[in-house]
Design a protein around this motif. Structure first.
Motif, PDB file in Angstrom:
ATOM      1  N   ALA A 139       0.688  -1.510  -0.112  1.00  8.77           N
ATOM      2  CA  ALA A 139       0.239  -0.082  -0.200  1.00  8.77           C
ATOM      3  C   ALA A 139       0.941   1.423  -0.095  1.00  8.77           C
ATOM      4  N   LEU A 140       0.033   2.293  -0.389  1.00 12.61           N
ATOM      5  CA  LEU A 140       1.181   3.508  -0.525  1.00 12.61           C
ATOM      6  C   LEU A 140       1.201   4.241   0.779  1.00 12.61           C
ATOM      7  N   PRO A 141       1.383   5.214   0.814  1.00  8.20           N
ATOM      8  CA  PRO A 141       1.306   5.995   1.930  1.00  8.20           C
ATOM      9  C   PRO A 141       0.151   7.389   1.767  1.00  8.20           C
ATOM     10  N   LEU A 142      -0.244   7.976   2.892  1.00  8.29           N
ATOM     11  CA  LEU A 142      -1.310   8.748   2.102  1.00  8.29           C
ATOM     12  C   LEU A 142      -1.297  10.393   2.840  1.00  8.29           C
ATOM     13  N   PRO A 143      -0.208  10.956   3.148  1.00  4.91           N
ATOM     14  CA  PRO A 143      -0.002  11.954   3.824  1.00  4.91           C
ATOM     15  C   PRO A 143      -0.244  13.154   2.650  1.00  4.91           C
ATOM     16  N   ARG A 144      -0.470  14.151   3.801  1.00  2.00           N
ATOM     17  CA  ARG A 144      -1.245  15.273   2.680  1.00  2.00           C
ATOM     18  C   ARG A 144      -0.463  15.944   1.233  1.00  2.00           C
ATOM     19  N   TRP A 145       0.694  15.894   1.279  1.00  2.00           N
ATOM     20  CA  TRP A 145       1.523  16.040   0.040  1.00  2.00           C
ATOM     21  C   TRP A 145       1.749  14.561   0.071  1.00  2.00           C
ATOM     22  N   ARG A 146       1.884  14.246  -0.809  1.00  2.00           N
ATOM     23  CA  ARG A 146       1.402  12.573  -1.730  1.00  2.00           C
ATOM     24  C   ARG A 146       3.499  12.774  -3.224  1.00  2.00           C
ATOM     25  N   HIS A 147       3.965  12.003  -2.125  1.00  2.00           N
ATOM     26  CA  HIS A 147       5.586  12.725  -3.460  1.00  2.00           C
ATOM     27  C   HIS A 147       5.753  10.266  -3.358  1.00  2.00           C
ATOM     28  N   LEU A 148       5.425  10.770  -4.409  1.00  3.55           N
ATOM     29  CA  LEU A 148       5.778   9.448  -5.271  1.00  3.55           C
ATOM     30  C   LEU A 148       7.133   8.852  -6.408  1.00  3.55           C
ATOM     31  N   ASN A 149       8.404   8.247  -5.684  1.00  7.20           N
ATOM     32  CA  ASN A 149       9.318   8.128  -7.266  1.00  7.20           C
ATOM     33  C   ASN A 149       8.598   7.336  -7.871  1.00  7.20           C
ATOM     34  N   ALA A 150       9.433   7.769  -8.964  1.00 11.27           N
ATOM     35  CA  ALA A 150       9.560   7.234 -10.020  1.00 11.27           C
ATOM     36  C   ALA A 150       9.557   5.723  -9.180  1.00 11.27           C
ATOM     37  N   MET A 151       8.983   3.573  -9.832  1.00 12.77           N
ATOM     38  CA  MET A 151       9.498   2.722  -9.500  1.00 12.77           C
ATOM     39  C   MET A 151       9.300   1.850 -10.052  1.00 12.77           C
ATOM     40  N   ARG A 152      10.511   0.999 -10.656  1.00 13.19           N
ATOM     41  CA  ARG A 152      10.105  -0.477 -11.073  1.00 13.19           C
ATOM     42  C   ARG A 152       9.166  -1.068 -10.344  1.00 13.19           C
ATOM     43  N   ASP A 153       8.587  -1.694 -12.078  1.00  8.45           N
ATOM     44  CA  ASP A 153       7.312  -3.196 -11.686  1.00  8.45           C
ATOM     45  C   ASP A 153       8.042  -3.964 -10.417  1.00  8.45           C
ATOM     46  N   VAL A 154       8.057  -5.116  -9.757  1.00 14.55           N
ATOM     47  CA  VAL A 154       8.308  -5.693  -8.944  1.00 14.55           C
ATOM     48  C   VAL A 154       8.481  -6.821 -10.003  1.00 14.55           C
ATOM     49  N   THR A 155       7.798  -6.715 -10.830  1.00 13.72           N
ATOM     50  CA  THR A 155       8.126  -7.770 -12.093  1.00 13.72           C
ATOM     51  C   THR A 155       9.753  -7.998 -12.164  1.00 13.72           C
ATOM     52  N   ALA A 156      10.441  -6.705 -12.762  1.00 18.03           N
ATOM     53  CA  ALA A 156      11.865  -6.174 -12.454  1.00 18.03           C
ATOM     54  C   ALA A 156      12.684  -6.846 -12.074  1.00 18.03           C
TER      55      ALA A 156
END
Length: 213
Positions: A139-156
């Motif tokens: 699950a992703l965190p839900l702060p008031r400012w939500r920044h999600l870094n670029a991520m590889r899919d787990v299949t990598a």
């Protein structure tokens, strides 16, 4: 934790902390994601080169009467281990809005930077590095400012020969406010996704929605 003293009352409530963690767990109790079980059963990461149906992860797969995959069981297992390390940064600040009576402006932020997140499924396996990946089990965190870094899919990690597309970096902003009328009443209001940014579309399993999206 640092709580410096300033002459200006504007910064009297400022505090800052930095926490480093380095955790190693043997025989951790956890579940494997469904796509991880499938990838390992079908040797997509080299863990079942003989394609044995007796493989632990193949045993989690049940089929319907025409041979299609009907279900992938996700029981709790004792994988070989888990290792993770990183740094957490926290900044807290509050300032009085004198012209608005009891009004206060507050800022609370926590930034987590995982340096490593490694898992091995059995004691004889090598650790696999999952830092910077995303899958349907996380699950992703839900702060008031939500920044999600670029991520590889787990299949990598679990099927490196044919990885799915990952997720680009994303920023979402929420705005909340509270107005105190008196000791008995106060109003709260807010806007989620202030700039109406469309959600990210990433690879996944049909019928499986990523928690937090």
């Amino acid at each position: 934790m640092l709580r410096p003293e300033f002459a200006s009352p504007v910064f009297n409530s400022l505090s800052f902390s930095v926490d480093y963690y380095d955790i190693s767990i043997r025989d951790v109790i956890s579940t494997a994601a469904g796509n991880t079980a499938l990838a390992k059963c079908y040797n997509q990461d080299g863990s079942n080169p003989s394609y044995s149906v007796a493989d632990t992860f193949c045993q989690l797969i049940s089929r319907d009467n025409i041979g299609g995959i009907a279900n992938v069981s996700l029981p709790y297992l004792n994988p070989g281990g888990l290792k993770t390390s990183g740094v957490d940064f926290q900044l807290d600040w509050a300032a009085s809005l004198g012209s608005l009576g009891e009004g206060r402006f507050t800022l609370n932020s926590v930034v987590s930077y995982p340096g490593s997140y490694q898992i091995k499924n059995f004691a004889t396996d090598a650790f696999q590095e999952f830092r910077g990946t995303i899958d349907a089990a996380n699950a992703l965190p839900l702060p008031r400012w939500r920044h999600l870094n670029a991520m590889r899919d787990v299949t990598a990690v679990i099927r490196p020969a044919n990885p799915a597309s990952g997720a680009p970096a994303c920023d979402l902003f929420d705005l909340t406010a509270r107005v105190r009328v008196n000791d008995a009443y106060q109003f709260r209001f807010g806007v989620t996704n202030l700039f109406d940014k469309a959600p990210l579309v990433i690879a996944g399993t049909p019928g499986n929605t990523l928690p937090g999206t």
